[in-house]
Design a protein around this motif. Structure first.
Motif: not given
Length: 125
Positions: A16-41
Motif C-alpha cells: 500500500h506504499g506505506v513505510p513501516l519501521v519496527v522498534g524493539l524495546i529491550p527490558v531493564g537488563t540493559v540498565d546496569p543499575a536495574y541488573v544490580d538491584f534485581w540480581r539478588f532475587w
C-alpha cells in the motif's frame, strides 16, 4: 509468531506504499543499575533475562528478513538510570533517549516517503 506477524505487516504496508519501521524495546537488563538491584532475587530476575533472550532472538531474525527496524538496546545498553527499579518502566532519562531515537526513525521514514512516493492503490468503493 511475532516474526511472522511483522513480516506479514511489512508486506501489507509495502503493498500500500506505506513505510513501516519496527522498534524493539529491550527490558531493564540493559540498565546496569536495574541488573544490580534485581540480581539478588534470581527467581524474579529470571523473567527479565528470559524476555531479553527473546528480544535478542527477534532482532537476529528481523535482520535476516529485511524488515526495517531499530533496536532501542543501542541507545539504552549500559546507561544507568534508564529503567525504574521497582517496575521496569523507563525513567525520564530512558524516555528521553528512547523518544529521540523513535523521532529519528520516524523522520527518516518520512523523508524516504517524500523522496520516493509509492503509488498507493485507490480505495475500494
Amino acid at each position: 509468531e511475532t516474526l511472522s506477524w511483522l513480516v506479514a505487516t511489512e508486506r501489507l504496508a509495502k503493498a500500500h506504499g506505506v513505510p513501516l519501521v519496527v522498534g524493539l524495546i529491550p527490558v531493564g537488563t540493559v540498565d546496569p543499575a536495574y541488573v544490580d538491584f534485581w540480581r539478588f532475587w534470581p527467581k524474579y530476575f529470571s523473567a527479565a533475562l528470559s524476555s531479553d533472550a527473546r528480544h535478542r532472538r527477534l532482532a537476529v531474525a528481523l535482520r535476516q528478513t529485511g524488515v526495517p527496524f531499530f533496536d532501542l538496546r543501542d541507545e539504552l545498553n549500559g546507561v544507568p538510570g534508564t529503567y525504574r527499579l521497582t517496575d521496569g518502566h523507563w525513567t525520564d532519562r530512558g524516555t528521553q533517549l528512547s523518544a529521540a531515537r523513535v523521532a529519528d526513525a520516524l523522520l527518516s521514514a518520512r523523508q524516504q516517503l517524500v523522496a520516493a512516493p509509492a503509488a498507493v492503490p485507490a480505495p475500494a468503493r
